[in-house]
Motif scaffolding. Sequence first.
Motif, short mmCIF file in Angstrom:
data_model
loop_
_atom_site.label_atom_id
_atom_site.label_comp_id
_atom_site.label_asym_id
_atom_site.label_seq_id
_atom_site.Cartn_x
_atom_site.Cartn_y
_atom_site.Cartn_z
N ASP A 3 0.80 -1.22 0.00
CA ASP A 3 0.00 0.00 0.00
C ASP A 3 0.83 1.27 0.00
O ASP A 3 0.30 2.36 -0.21
N ARG A 4 2.13 1.17 0.27
CA ARG A 4 2.95 2.36 0.42
C ARG A 4 3.26 2.99 -0.93
O ARG A 4 3.52 2.29 -1.92
N VAL A 5 3.26 4.33 -0.97
CA VAL A 5 3.38 5.08 -2.23
C VAL A 5 4.60 5.99 -2.16
O VAL A 5 4.83 6.67 -1.15
N ALA A 6 5.36 6.02 -3.23
CA ALA A 6 6.53 6.90 -3.35
C ALA A 6 6.39 7.76 -4.59
O ALA A 6 6.20 7.24 -5.70
N LEU A 7 6.49 9.07 -4.43
CA LEU A 7 6.55 10.00 -5.56
C LEU A 7 8.01 10.29 -5.86
O LEU A 7 8.76 10.75 -4.99
N VAL A 30 4.71 3.38 -7.22
CA VAL A 30 5.49 4.57 -7.55
C VAL A 30 4.66 5.53 -8.39
O VAL A 30 4.04 5.14 -9.39
N ALA A 31 4.65 6.80 -7.96
CA ALA A 31 4.08 7.87 -8.76
C ALA A 31 5.22 8.49 -9.57
O ALA A 31 6.13 9.10 -9.00
N LEU A 32 5.18 8.28 -10.87
CA LEU A 32 6.21 8.77 -11.78
C LEU A 32 5.88 10.19 -12.21
O LEU A 32 4.72 10.59 -12.26
N HIS A 33 6.91 10.95 -12.55
CA HIS A 33 6.71 12.34 -12.95
C HIS A 33 7.75 12.76 -13.98
O HIS A 33 8.90 12.30 -13.93
N ARG A 77 -2.71 8.26 -0.71
CA ARG A 77 -1.71 8.39 0.35
C ARG A 77 -0.36 8.70 -0.27
O ARG A 77 -0.16 8.55 -1.48
N LEU A 78 0.59 9.11 0.59
CA LEU A 78 1.97 9.34 0.16
C LEU A 78 2.88 9.06 1.34
O LEU A 78 2.68 9.61 2.42
N ASP A 79 3.86 8.18 1.14
CA ASP A 79 4.75 7.77 2.22
C ASP A 79 6.19 8.23 2.00
O ASP A 79 6.93 8.41 2.97
N VAL A 80 6.57 8.40 0.75
CA VAL A 80 7.96 8.76 0.41
C VAL A 80 7.93 9.80 -0.71
O VAL A 80 7.19 9.66 -1.69
N LEU A 81 8.74 10.84 -0.56
CA LEU A 81 8.94 11.84 -1.62
C LEU A 81 10.42 11.87 -1.97
O LEU A 81 11.26 12.11 -1.10
#
Length: 245
Positions: A3-7, A30-33, A77-81
Amino acid sequence: MSDRVALVTGSTSGIGAATARRLARDGYKVALHSRSSADVGKRMAAELAGASYHQADLADEQATRDLVAGVLKHHGRLDVLVNNAGQSIRIPHADLKAATPAVWRRMLDVNLIAPFVLVTEAEPALRKSAEEGRPGCIVNIGTHAGVRPKGASIPYATAKAGLHHVTRLLALALGPAIRVNCVAPGLVETPMTASWPEATELWNTRSAMRRPAKPEDIADLVAALVANDYVTGEIVIADGGLNLT
């Protein structure tokens, strides 16, 4: 970890892409940008389990704020930036006239102000993540030129040096709920450095490791900082030992 999300900003090539792939292997969604390269981002998102792609120009303050909002809307949610996106410009340090105010503003906007804005937008979500027992995590990507008087240009090196100090200030301001660290690479084999043969020669002949870093070398270090729930406020130089010479 499912469930953990990293941008990861700037994640369609180089260090960012390697970091996104590494965190995906570690179980993060992973949220890619990217600012451009949308087709590449969408293909990567299709390859990585649970990933998403978000396009934004981080020189635009509203677009920067909207990026975090878009990630939260998609993932909840967001856990890591990971503040990886940046821009460099090659100007000889002695050519002061070439380092115009416009160049300074661009380097500061993209390399220092945008990461800070992203942190301010991500803070509530990262604090909420910490309620589950692990601190939220921010990793900034700086440069060895922010530590030593080196680098592609004075404005770029100065902006990254500012990011290093912001890392320490934020670690104090946001702890213990959110950890903040920085990786400061030297030369890395990326499209941005491919046309800089003199720098490659320097690393091949004078660094202790006798080579530039590969993106995966930096990604492994980012992943290690993400995985460790205690380390905060550190600037980790990763230049293959060039700083020793």
